[in-house]
Design an enzyme around this catalytic site. Structure first.
Site, PDB file in Angstrom:
ATOM      1  N   GLN A  81      19.279 -12.483  17.129  1.00  0.00           N
ATOM      2  CA  GLN A  81      20.035 -12.398  15.882  1.00  0.00           C
ATOM      3  C   GLN A  81      21.044 -13.537  15.782  1.00  0.00           C
ATOM      4  O   GLN A  81      21.761 -13.817  16.741  1.00  0.00           O
ATOM      5  CB  GLN A  81      20.785 -11.062  15.815  1.00  0.00           C
ATOM      6  CG  GLN A  81      21.475 -10.861  14.472  1.00  0.00           C
ATOM      7  CD  GLN A  81      22.388  -9.650  14.451  1.00  0.00           C
ATOM      8  OE1 GLN A  81      23.333  -9.575  15.233  1.00  0.00           O
ATOM      9  NE2 GLN A  81      22.107  -8.713  13.581  1.00  0.00           N
ATOM     10  N   CYS A 110      27.821  -7.430  10.017  1.00  0.00           N
ATOM     11  CA  CYS A 110      28.939  -7.307  10.957  1.00  0.00           C
ATOM     12  C   CYS A 110      30.279  -7.257  10.218  1.00  0.00           C
ATOM     13  O   CYS A 110      30.606  -8.159   9.462  1.00  0.00           O
ATOM     14  CB  CYS A 110      28.948  -8.465  11.948  1.00  0.00           C
ATOM     15  SG  CYS A 110      30.295  -8.302  13.126  1.00  0.00           S
ATOM     16  N   ASN A 162      19.080   2.853  10.557  1.00  0.00           N
ATOM     17  CA  ASN A 162      20.032   2.724  11.661  1.00  0.00           C
ATOM     18  C   ASN A 162      21.349   3.416  11.316  1.00  0.00           C
ATOM     19  O   ASN A 162      21.789   3.398  10.187  1.00  0.00           O
ATOM     20  CB  ASN A 162      20.265   1.221  11.948  1.00  0.00           C
ATOM     21  CG  ASN A 162      21.398   0.958  12.928  1.00  0.00           C
ATOM     22  OD1 ASN A 162      22.360   0.260  12.607  1.00  0.00           O
ATOM     23  ND2 ASN A 162      21.302   1.504  14.127  1.00  0.00           N
ATOM     24  N   GLY A 163      21.917   4.026  12.369  1.00  0.00           N
ATOM     25  CA  GLY A 163      23.215   4.650  12.230  1.00  0.00           C
ATOM     26  C   GLY A 163      23.203   6.100  12.638  1.00  0.00           C
ATOM     27  O   GLY A 163      22.524   6.925  12.021  1.00  0.00           O
ATOM     28  N   GLY A 220      21.608   2.059  18.557  1.00  0.00           N
ATOM     29  CA  GLY A 220      22.599   1.254  19.261  1.00  0.00           C
ATOM     30  C   GLY A 220      23.332   2.060  20.308  1.00  0.00           C
ATOM     31  O   GLY A 220      22.895   2.195  21.458  1.00  0.00           O
TER      32      GLY A 220
HETATM   33  C1  LIG Z   1      29.823  -2.705  20.706  1.00  0.00           C
HETATM   34  C2  LIG Z   1      28.972  -2.953  19.495  1.00  0.00           C
HETATM   35  C3  LIG Z   1      28.549  -4.245  19.219  1.00  0.00           C
HETATM   36  C4  LIG Z   1      27.747  -4.500  18.107  1.00  0.00           C
HETATM   37  N1  LIG Z   1      27.295  -5.773  17.890  1.00  0.00           N
HETATM   38  C5  LIG Z   1      26.449  -6.020  16.839  1.00  0.00           C
HETATM   39  C6  LIG Z   1      25.871  -7.294  16.649  1.00  0.00           C
HETATM   40  O1  LIG Z   1      26.068  -8.240  17.438  1.00  0.00           O
HETATM   41  N2  LIG Z   1      25.062  -7.464  15.574  1.00  0.00           N
HETATM   42  C7  LIG Z   1      24.781  -6.449  14.696  1.00  0.00           C
HETATM   43  O2  LIG Z   1      24.030  -6.645  13.743  1.00  0.00           O
HETATM   44  N3  LIG Z   1      25.304  -5.228  14.865  1.00  0.00           N
HETATM   45  C8  LIG Z   1      26.114  -4.989  15.925  1.00  0.00           C
HETATM   46  N4  LIG Z   1      26.575  -3.727  16.125  1.00  0.00           N
HETATM   47  C9  LIG Z   1      26.125  -2.633  15.236  1.00  0.00           C
HETATM   48  C10 LIG Z   1      24.876  -1.947  15.791  1.00  0.00           C
HETATM   49  O3  LIG Z   1      23.796  -2.841  15.847  1.00  0.00           O
HETATM   50  C11 LIG Z   1      24.472  -0.738  14.915  1.00  0.00           C
HETATM   51  O4  LIG Z   1      24.194  -1.199  13.635  1.00  0.00           O
HETATM   52  C12 LIG Z   1      25.568   0.318  14.838  1.00  0.00           C
HETATM   53  O5  LIG Z   1      26.142   0.551  16.115  1.00  0.00           O
HETATM   54  C13 LIG Z   1      25.049   1.642  14.259  1.00  0.00           C
HETATM   55  O6  LIG Z   1      24.004   2.165  15.040  1.00  0.00           O
HETATM   56  P1  LIG Z   1      24.254   3.342  16.139  1.00  0.00           P
HETATM   57  O7  LIG Z   1      24.915   4.487  15.426  1.00  0.00           O
HETATM   58  O8  LIG Z   1      22.888   3.669  16.635  1.00  0.00           O
HETATM   59  O9  LIG Z   1      25.134   2.773  17.197  1.00  0.00           O
HETATM   60  C14 LIG Z   1      27.382  -3.444  17.231  1.00  0.00           C
HETATM   61  C15 LIG Z   1      27.820  -2.159  17.516  1.00  0.00           C
HETATM   62  C16 LIG Z   1      28.596  -1.887  18.633  1.00  0.00           C
HETATM   63  C17 LIG Z   1      29.022  -0.477  18.915  1.00  0.00           C
END
Ligand SMILES: Cc1cc2nc3c(=O)[nH]c(=O)nc-3n(C[C@H](O)[C@H](O)[C@H](O)COP(=O)(O)O)c2cc1C
Length: 324
Positions: free
Chosen positions: A72, A102, A202-203, A226
């Protein structure tokens, strides 16, 4: 199974990009455990990359075992983003992904990440320029919008489709929400209905049951996970195995111990002792979440400064659990 351009994602379960977490070690661990169809690298700054940052290039190392792998990139200048995408392709990544979700200030101020949802003209320009510069599959990850008054995810999805993007992922929150509230999966469904390219939801997928519910409720093609994968790296395997309706198989105590020791051995191969210990402490915190006396172990390892002390502490902790 899901197709992102010429790349088959099977099972259609994706490790979400997470800065500071989805480094090569963590990706390898997930691959060894199994069940994950696509892993994603931590996001890469197109500015840093195209200015020749050694640190950034170092971060981009990967091995064959990780395939298929998405890298990414983020940034706000179409030319630099295209150059970064070319670099990603030359490196041999299977997929290049653009970050438009982001919400971090550092990224927003440079008008990258979710800020691009506030300027769909620029977003389109970036997507178009990147699309023209690479032949590998291109995906875009975004949120619902900047805030509830500006929910333009459907518009951005249609732009992606029109510009030849091979798949999109929606983190179903607004940028303003950061991680608060709940992800609104109905919006994943609406996006799925609005475009014909593959959509990953996602989420807030926390359990295998959540993953199946997300697919059922939205019709999404892929499920991206994530945070839950850090606490439970077995989740992909559990989802893949649970298709038949069987209850998820929990990892054994030995598997948990071996995971920590394996992660540590990967770190020690490449990193200096201090950094290896620092990283493994953080991950051990997540990996032992919910285990009896996990807190005591976490406190103990905080003060340890050598490899052998750490290994002894882990062995001892799990021996007690196994004997119990
Ligand atoms: C510590 C952390 C770092 C993340 N870094 C990125 C990133 O580099 N790029 C991105 O698109 N999303 C990033 N995210 C968002 C995740 O990819 C994801 O969209 C978000 O955590 C929701 O999914 P989840 O509920 O399964 O965690 C990050 C999330 C966390 C918690």
């Amino acid at each position: 199974m899901m197709r992102l351009g010429r790349v088959a994602i099977d099972p259609s379960l994706i490790l979400a990009p997470m800065a500071g977490i989805t480094d090569q070690y963590f990706r390898l661990i997930l691959k060894r455990i199994g069940g994950v169809g696509l892993v994603t690298m931590e996001f890469i700054s197109s500015e840093a990359l195209t200015r020749g940052s050694e640190k950034t290039r170092h971060m981009m190392q990967f091995s064959e075992e990780e395939r298929p792998l998405a890298i990414q990139i983020y940034g706000s200048q179409p030319g630099r983003m295209a150059e970064a995408a070319e670099f990603v392709q030359a490196l041999g990544a299977d997929i290049v992904d653009i970050n438009m979700g982001c919400p971090a200030n550092k990224v927003l101020k440079g008008c990258a990440g979710a800020a691009l949802m506030g300027d769909l003209g620029l977003a389109r320009d970036i997507i178009r320029t990147v699309r023209r510069s690479v032949t590998i599959p291109l995906t875009v990850k975004f949120r619902v919008g900047l805030d509830e008054t500006r929910t333009n995810f459907l518009e951005l999805g249609r732009i992606c489709e029109g510009e030849g993007v091979d798949g999109v992922a929606l983190h179903a929150r607004t940028a303003r929400q950061m991680f608060a509230g709940r992800a609104d999966w109905q919006r994943v469904r609406r996006l799925k209905e609005a475009v014909s390219i593959p959509v990953s939801g996602n989420g807030d997928v926390e359990t295998p049951a959540d993953a199946w519910a997300l697919v059922r409720e939205t019709g999404c093609d892929g499920v991206m996970i994530g945070r839950a994968a850090v606490k439970n790296p077995w989740i992909f395997r559990q989802i893949a195995a649970g298709r038949s309706g069987a209850a998820p198989q929990e990892p054994t105590i030995e598997e948990r111990r071996d995971l920590i020791l394996f992660h540590f051995s990967l770190l020690r191969e490449r990193e200096e002792e201090r950094l290896a210990l620092h990283k493994i402490r953080t991950f051990t915190g997540w990996y032992t979440h919910g285990l009896p006396d996990g807190r005591i172990l976490r406190q103990k390892i905080n003060s340890l400064t050598s490899v052998s002390e750490f290994i002894d502490a882990i062995e001892e902790f799990f021996q007690v659990l196994l004997a119990a």
